[in-house]
Design an enzyme around this catalytic site. Structure first.
Site, PDB file in Angstrom:
ATOM      1  N   HIS A 183      -9.222   0.809   5.077  1.00  0.00           N
ATOM      2  CA  HIS A 183      -7.904   1.013   5.716  1.00  0.00           C
ATOM      3  C   HIS A 183      -8.093   1.935   6.931  1.00  0.00           C
ATOM      4  O   HIS A 183      -8.908   2.853   6.896  1.00  0.00           O
ATOM      5  CB  HIS A 183      -6.935   1.631   4.708  1.00  0.00           C
ATOM      6  N   GLU A 237      -4.973  -5.298  10.589  1.00  0.00           N
ATOM      7  CA  GLU A 237      -3.974  -4.240  10.742  1.00  0.00           C
ATOM      8  C   GLU A 237      -4.224  -3.500  12.055  1.00  0.00           C
ATOM      9  O   GLU A 237      -5.049  -2.580  12.096  1.00  0.00           O
ATOM     10  CB  GLU A 237      -4.076  -3.249   9.580  1.00  0.00           C
ATOM     11  N   GLY A 243       2.647   2.279  10.512  1.00  0.00           N
ATOM     12  CA  GLY A 243       3.515   3.437  10.330  1.00  0.00           C
ATOM     13  C   GLY A 243       4.239   3.863  11.593  1.00  0.00           C
ATOM     14  O   GLY A 243       4.823   4.940  11.649  1.00  0.00           O
ATOM     15  N   SER A 299       3.809  -2.174  10.084  1.00  0.00           N
ATOM     16  CA  SER A 299       5.279  -2.110  10.207  1.00  0.00           C
ATOM     17  C   SER A 299       5.967  -3.418   9.826  1.00  0.00           C
ATOM     18  O   SER A 299       6.937  -3.831  10.469  1.00  0.00           O
ATOM     19  CB  SER A 299       5.688  -1.653  11.615  1.00  0.00           C
ATOM     20  N   GLY A 310       2.892  -1.056   4.160  1.00  0.00           N
ATOM     21  CA  GLY A 310       2.859   0.354   3.781  1.00  0.00           C
ATOM     22  C   GLY A 310       4.246   0.846   3.430  1.00  0.00           C
ATOM     23  O   GLY A 310       4.769   0.605   2.342  1.00  0.00           O
ATOM     24  N   GLY A 311       4.885   1.524   4.392  1.00  0.00           N
ATOM     25  CA  GLY A 311       6.164   2.190   4.155  1.00  0.00           C
ATOM     26  C   GLY A 311       7.198   1.330   3.443  1.00  0.00           C
ATOM     27  O   GLY A 311       7.867   1.788   2.509  1.00  0.00           O
ATOM     28  N   GLU A 319      -6.465   4.366   7.968  1.00  0.00           N
ATOM     29  CA  GLU A 319      -6.296   5.802   7.691  1.00  0.00           C
ATOM     30  C   GLU A 319      -7.570   6.374   7.079  1.00  0.00           C
ATOM     31  O   GLU A 319      -7.908   7.540   7.303  1.00  0.00           O
ATOM     32  CB  GLU A 319      -5.064   6.016   6.793  1.00  0.00           C
ATOM     33  N   ASN A 337       0.866  -1.177   0.000  1.00  0.00           N
ATOM     34  CA  ASN A 337       0.000   0.000   0.000  1.00  0.00           C
ATOM     35  C   ASN A 337       0.904   1.228   0.000  1.00  0.00           C
ATOM     36  O   ASN A 337       1.542   1.522   1.002  1.00  0.00           O
ATOM     37  CB  ASN A 337      -0.890  -0.011   1.255  1.00  0.00           C
ATOM     38  N   TRP A 338       0.941   1.908  -1.124  1.00  0.00           N
ATOM     39  CA  TRP A 338       1.867   3.042  -1.239  1.00  0.00           C
ATOM     40  C   TRP A 338       1.349   4.307  -0.564  1.00  0.00           C
ATOM     41  O   TRP A 338       2.018   5.343  -0.602  1.00  0.00           O
ATOM     42  CB  TRP A 338       2.143   3.340  -2.717  1.00  0.00           C
ATOM     43  N   LYS A 339       0.153   4.276  -0.023  1.00  0.00           N
ATOM     44  CA  LYS A 339      -0.445   5.469   0.584  1.00  0.00           C
ATOM     45  C   LYS A 339      -0.341   6.634  -0.421  1.00  0.00           C
ATOM     46  O   LYS A 339      -0.492   6.414  -1.607  1.00  0.00           O
ATOM     47  CB  LYS A 339       0.225   5.790   1.919  1.00  0.00           C
TER      48      LYS A 339
END
Ligand code: PEP
Length: 249
Positions: free
Chosen positions: A95, A167, A173, A213, A234-235, A97, A9-11
């Site tokens: 998600h 999640e 993150g 993470s 993600g990151g 976020e 997930n590149w956000k």
């Protein structure tokens, strides 16, 4: 038995040119990775570049959200048929976020999941507790509520086509990963809900991913848990070499 799904997930990161550059490095690193399904979810604006870049590979492209309707006066939304037309095959739904900053609820998660299925996309439906929920011993209550008010509204046929992502919000993150045992325990809770609602077949076959993470150095221990059927990253999915090493754990 369950083919792992390794999803990124590149956000809100990368431009179309950066997307193309990512895949130039990533493609050769995963061309032999047949043990899993690979999905990259870039921002909407990069879907076209991503789809072009993965042509002829096993890598799939997904969206990070999907509208609950096919078309209409919904400024800023992108519908299932539009995503399919551009070449996406998956969509992340719910998600944390989106839940935290954009008012996503279990009810809209269900609507968006249904819209993805209607369009022929595979929804990756996210659930997970906040830090205060876990600290108050409410993890099971929260996961049960998210499942009951959201996912459990699907028919058994619809349910068979979804992927679930656990999640924990406190791990996204933050660099704090759930231990493999904590993640597996939560996955068992979710699978128990699936069993109670849909029976043993769906409970055995549904893929439940872990997200929060995940990094190249912790993926192996997470994936060693039989309950964990892949990861949503993600990151660490932004770097082609790092994400390829996660895929190839
Ligand atoms: C995510 O965005 O779904 C996620 C799990 O992020 P991170 O890996 O950065 O914690």
């Amino acid at each position: 038995m369950r083919t792992p799904v390794m999803a990124g997930n590149w956000k809100m990161y990368k431009t179309p040119a950066e997307t193309t550059a990512f895949f130039e490095k990533f493609r050769p690193l995963v061309e032999k990775s047949e043990h899993c399904e690979i999905v990259i979810c870039p921002p909407f604006a990069n879907l076209g570049a991503a789809v072009d870049a993965v042509k002829g590979t096993r890598v799939c492209v997904g969206a990070q959200n999907i509208a609950w309707d096919r078309e209409g006066a919904f400024t800023g939304e992108v519908s299932g048929p539009m995503l399919v037309a551009v070449g996406a095959t998956h969509a992340i739904v719910g998600h944390s976020e989106r839940r935290q900053y954009f008012g996503e609820t279990d009810e809209t998660v269900l609507q968006r999941t249904e819209a993805a299925l209607e369009a022929g996309l595979t929804p990756i439906v996210c659930v997970g507790e906040r830090l205060e929920d876990r600290e108050h011993g409410a993890t099971k209550t929260v996961l049960t509520a998210q499942f009951t008010r959201g996912i459990a509204g699907l028919t058994v046929d619809q349910f068979a086509k979804i992927v679930i992502a656990y999640e924990p919000v406190w791990a996204i993150g933050t660099g704090k990963t759930a231990t493999p045992e904590m993640a597996a325990e939560a996955h068992r809770m979710i699978r128990g809900q699936v069993w109670a609602k849909y029976g043993s077949g769906p409970a055995t076959s549904v893929r439940i991913l872990y997200g929060g993470s995940v990094k190249p150095d912790n993926v192996k221990s997470l994936m060693a848990q039989p309950e964990i059927d892949g990861v949503l990253v993600g990151g660490a999915s932004l770097d082609p070499v790092g994400f390829a090493s996660i895929v190839n754990f």
